[in-house]
Structure formats: structure tokens, C-alpha cells
Design a protein around this motif. Structure first.
Motif, PDB file in Angstrom:
ATOM      1  N   GLY A  58       0.858  -1.183   0.000  1.00 39.06           N
ATOM      2  CA  GLY A  58       0.000   0.000   0.000  1.00 39.06           C
ATOM      3  C   GLY A  58       0.887   1.223   0.000  1.00 39.06           C
ATOM      4  O   GLY A  58       2.082   1.143   0.291  1.00 39.06           O
ATOM      5  N   ILE A  59       0.310   2.359  -0.314  1.00 40.32           N
ATOM      6  CA  ILE A  59       1.127   3.557  -0.468  1.00 40.32           C
ATOM      7  C   ILE A  59       1.693   4.054   0.858  1.00 40.32           C
ATOM      8  O   ILE A  59       2.800   4.587   0.902  1.00 40.32           O
ATOM      9  CB  ILE A  59       0.373   4.659  -1.243  1.00 40.32           C
ATOM     10  N   SER A  60       0.979   3.874   1.966  1.00 38.50           N
ATOM     11  CA  SER A  60       1.521   4.319   3.264  1.00 38.50           C
ATOM     12  C   SER A  60       2.793   3.560   3.609  1.00 38.50           C
ATOM     13  O   SER A  60       3.801   4.164   3.992  1.00 38.50           O
ATOM     14  CB  SER A  60       0.499   4.116   4.383  1.00 38.50           C
ATOM     15  N   ALA A  61       2.762   2.236   3.467  1.00 38.14           N
ATOM     16  CA  ALA A  61       3.950   1.431   3.747  1.00 38.14           C
ATOM     17  C   ALA A  61       5.078   1.794   2.794  1.00 38.14           C
ATOM     18  O   ALA A  61       6.245   1.917   3.208  1.00 38.14           O
ATOM     19  CB  ALA A  61       3.620  -0.055   3.639  1.00 38.14           C
ATOM     20  N   ALA A  62       4.751   1.997   1.523  1.00 37.66           N
ATOM     21  CA  ALA A  62       5.773   2.325   0.535  1.00 37.66           C
ATOM     22  C   ALA A  62       6.428   3.671   0.841  1.00 37.66           C
ATOM     23  O   ALA A  62       7.660   3.786   0.856  1.00 37.66           O
ATOM     24  CB  ALA A  62       5.164   2.339  -0.866  1.00 37.66           C
ATOM     25  N   LEU A  63       5.628   4.699   1.114  1.00 37.71           N
ATOM     26  CA  LEU A  63       6.189   6.019   1.388  1.00 37.71           C
ATOM     27  C   LEU A  63       6.975   6.050   2.698  1.00 37.71           C
ATOM     28  O   LEU A  63       8.007   6.711   2.792  1.00 37.71           O
ATOM     29  CB  LEU A  63       5.088   7.081   1.404  1.00 37.71           C
ATOM     30  N   THR A  64       6.480   5.328   3.695  1.00 36.07           N
ATOM     31  CA  THR A  64       7.213   5.258   4.959  1.00 36.07           C
ATOM     32  C   THR A  64       8.583   4.627   4.739  1.00 36.07           C
ATOM     33  O   THR A  64       9.604   5.152   5.194  1.00 36.07           O
ATOM     34  CB  THR A  64       6.405   4.472   6.005  1.00 36.07           C
ATOM     35  N   ASP A  65       8.635   3.505   4.019  1.00 35.68           N
ATOM     36  CA  ASP A  65       9.919   2.856   3.746  1.00 35.68           C
ATOM     37  C   ASP A  65      10.824   3.738   2.890  1.00 35.68           C
ATOM     38  O   ASP A  65      12.019   3.851   3.150  1.00 35.68           O
ATOM     39  CB  ASP A  65       9.713   1.508   3.057  1.00 35.68           C
ATOM     40  N   LEU A  66      10.264   4.363   1.863  1.00 28.91           N
ATOM     41  CA  LEU A  66      11.063   5.167   0.944  1.00 28.91           C
ATOM     42  C   LEU A  66      11.654   6.411   1.598  1.00 28.91           C
ATOM     43  O   LEU A  66      12.829   6.725   1.414  1.00 28.91           O
ATOM     44  CB  LEU A  66      10.233   5.603  -0.258  1.00 28.91           C
ATOM     45  N   LEU A  67      10.832   7.137   2.344  1.00 25.63           N
ATOM     46  CA  LEU A  67      11.257   8.442   2.845  1.00 25.63           C
ATOM     47  C   LEU A  67      11.696   8.461   4.305  1.00 25.63           C
ATOM     48  O   LEU A  67      12.517   9.294   4.681  1.00 25.63           O
ATOM     49  CB  LEU A  67      10.123   9.459   2.667  1.00 25.63           C
ATOM     50  N   LEU A  68      11.152   7.572   5.120  1.00 24.22           N
ATOM     51  CA  LEU A  68      11.356   7.715   6.559  1.00 24.22           C
ATOM     52  C   LEU A  68      12.133   6.582   7.207  1.00 24.22           C
ATOM     53  O   LEU A  68      12.614   6.735   8.325  1.00 24.22           O
ATOM     54  CB  LEU A  68       9.991   7.877   7.247  1.00 24.22           C
ATOM     55  N   SER A  69      12.245   5.445   6.551  1.00 16.94           N
ATOM     56  CA  SER A  69      12.953   4.286   7.129  1.00 16.94           C
ATOM     57  C   SER A  69      14.422   4.354   6.733  1.00 16.94           C
ATOM     58  O   SER A  69      14.834   3.788   5.721  1.00 16.94           O
ATOM     59  CB  SER A  69      12.328   2.978   6.652  1.00 16.94           C
ATOM     60  N   ARG A  70      15.201   5.035   7.528  1.00 17.08           N
ATOM     61  CA  ARG A  70      16.616   5.260   7.191  1.00 17.08           C
ATOM     62  C   ARG A  70      17.464   3.996   7.315  1.00 17.08           C
ATOM     63  O   ARG A  70      18.601   3.983   6.885  1.00 17.08           O
ATOM     64  CB  ARG A  70      17.202   6.364   8.071  1.00 17.08           C
ATOM     65  N   ASP A  71      16.907   2.930   7.889  1.00 17.13           N
ATOM     66  CA  ASP A  71      17.638   1.660   7.957  1.00 17.13           C
ATOM     67  C   ASP A  71      17.601   0.919   6.622  1.00 17.13           C
ATOM     68  O   ASP A  71      18.310  -0.066   6.438  1.00 17.13           O
ATOM     69  CB  ASP A  71      17.104   0.776   9.082  1.00 17.13           C
ATOM     70  N   THR A  90      18.001   1.332   2.322  1.00 18.79           N
ATOM     71  CA  THR A  90      18.391   2.219   1.235  1.00 18.79           C
ATOM     72  C   THR A  90      17.154   2.492   0.386  1.00 18.79           C
ATOM     73  O   THR A  90      16.159   1.753   0.462  1.00 18.79           O
ATOM     74  CB  THR A  90      19.489   1.585   0.350  1.00 18.79           C
ATOM     75  N   VAL A  91      17.206   3.518  -0.437  1.00 14.72           N
ATOM     76  CA  VAL A  91      16.097   3.812  -1.339  1.00 14.72           C
ATOM     77  C   VAL A  91      15.855   2.616  -2.260  1.00 14.72           C
ATOM     78  O   VAL A  91      14.709   2.230  -2.499  1.00 14.72           O
ATOM     79  CB  VAL A  91      16.356   5.095  -2.156  1.00 14.72           C
ATOM     80  N   GLU A  92      16.922   2.003  -2.749  1.00 16.33           N
ATOM     81  CA  GLU A  92      16.787   0.858  -3.638  1.00 16.33           C
ATOM     82  C   GLU A  92      16.111  -0.327  -2.938  1.00 16.33           C
ATOM     83  O   GLU A  92      15.263  -0.998  -3.531  1.00 16.33           O
ATOM     84  CB  GLU A  92      18.150   0.437  -4.200  1.00 16.33           C
ATOM     85  N   GLU A  93      16.497  -0.590  -1.681  1.00 13.58           N
ATOM     86  CA  GLU A  93      15.861  -1.678  -0.926  1.00 13.58           C
ATOM     87  C   GLU A  93      14.370  -1.398  -0.719  1.00 13.58           C
ATOM     88  O   GLU A  93      13.535  -2.300  -0.878  1.00 13.58           O
ATOM     89  CB  GLU A  93      16.542  -1.861   0.430  1.00 13.58           C
ATOM     90  N   ALA A  94      14.046  -0.163  -0.368  1.00 11.88           N
ATOM     91  CA  ALA A  94      12.643   0.210  -0.174  1.00 11.88           C
ATOM     92  C   ALA A  94      11.864   0.100  -1.484  1.00 11.88           C
ATOM     93  O   ALA A  94      10.743  -0.415  -1.506  1.00 11.88           O
ATOM     94  CB  ALA A  94      12.549   1.626   0.393  1.00 11.88           C
ATOM     95  N   ALA A  95      12.455   0.567  -2.567  1.00  6.42           N
ATOM     96  CA  ALA A  95      11.789   0.481  -3.874  1.00  6.42           C
ATOM     97  C   ALA A  95      11.576  -0.975  -4.275  1.00  6.42           C
ATOM     98  O   ALA A  95      10.508  -1.326  -4.784  1.00  6.42           O
ATOM     99  CB  ALA A  95      12.601   1.218  -4.932  1.00  6.42           C
TER     100      ALA A  95
END
Length: 131
Positions: A5-18, A20-25
């Protein structure tokens, strides 16, 4: 299939600093992912480049879920307000209307969204953009 869902995706992409952007994507977006925001298209590489930029600008934030609909491979979210506090302490608030489609594995393959700036400057528009 477990769908994202978009909430989980945006949280991982922008706020989960543990992550990387690539891992979140990779968690939330299929290799063929494309996004259109306010009429402008970006492929997955352009999207990741933009998110990487945003990570340097956004200090913290939140995404609220108001109405979310899953129908097979289709996804819609009406009016999800997002609020971000930037590293310069200014605040940006947007309202987003989003339609998406899932790949067979449950990750997003396409998102099309329209944003409405509620609080922030014209320069802050890129916080809601895929470019």
C-alpha cells in the motif's frame, strides 16, 4: 499474493533510514514501475532518483489513510494527506488522489496521482512529484 500500500511504501522510501532507497523500492515497486504525477511521467529509475533527492530534504513526516480500495490488480486511494517537515524545519502538506496497478507479485507496477498543495511554497511542489 501480499499487496503493498502507499503508506507502507512512502514510509519505507522516505522515513525508514535503515533501508536504502533501492531496498525500499524493491519491496514496493516492480522493475517495470512507472509513475505519473500531475501529468508528468517518470520511469522507475527517475522515480528512485527523485526519492533519493527527497530523502535529503525530508527530515520526518506522516501519511494518513482516509479511503483505500483494492480491486484485483487495481488500487485507489482518495485524499491521503501527507505532511513533511524538511531539514530546514519548514512544513509541507499535500493532499494526494492516487490510482495504481499491481504487478502479479503485489508490488506497484504503475501509479497515477494528482497533488494539491495545502501548505508550503511553490518550490516545495517537488515533494509530491515523481520527477
Amino acid at each position: 499474493m501480499t499487496r503493498t500500500g502507499i503508506s507502507a511504501a512512502l514510509t519505507d522510501l522516505l522515513l525508514s533510514r535503515d533501508l536504502t532507497v533501492e531496498e525500499a523500492a524493491d519491496r514496493h515497486f516492480a522493475p517495470e514501475y512507472r509513475q505519473r504525477t500531475d501529468g508528468e511521467w517518470a520511469d522507475r529509475a527517475g522515480f528512485i532518483e527523485h526519492i533519493t533527492h527527497l530523502r535529503g530534504v525530508v527530515d520526518h513526516g506522516s501519511v494518513q489513510v482516509h479511503e483505500e480500495l483494492y480491486d484485483g490488480s487495481k488500487y485507489a486511494r482518495r485524499r491521503h494527506p501527507s505532511t513533511s517537515t524538511k531539514t530546514d524545519a519548514s512544513t509541507v502538506s499535500m493532499e494526494v488522489y492516487l490510482f495504481g496497478e499491481f504487478a502479479a507479485d503485489g508490488r506497484f507496477s504503475r501509479i497515477e496521482e494528482t497533488t494539491l498543495m495545502l501548505r508550503g511554497s511553490a518550490a516545495d511542489r517537488d515533494l509530491g512529484s515523481a520527477r
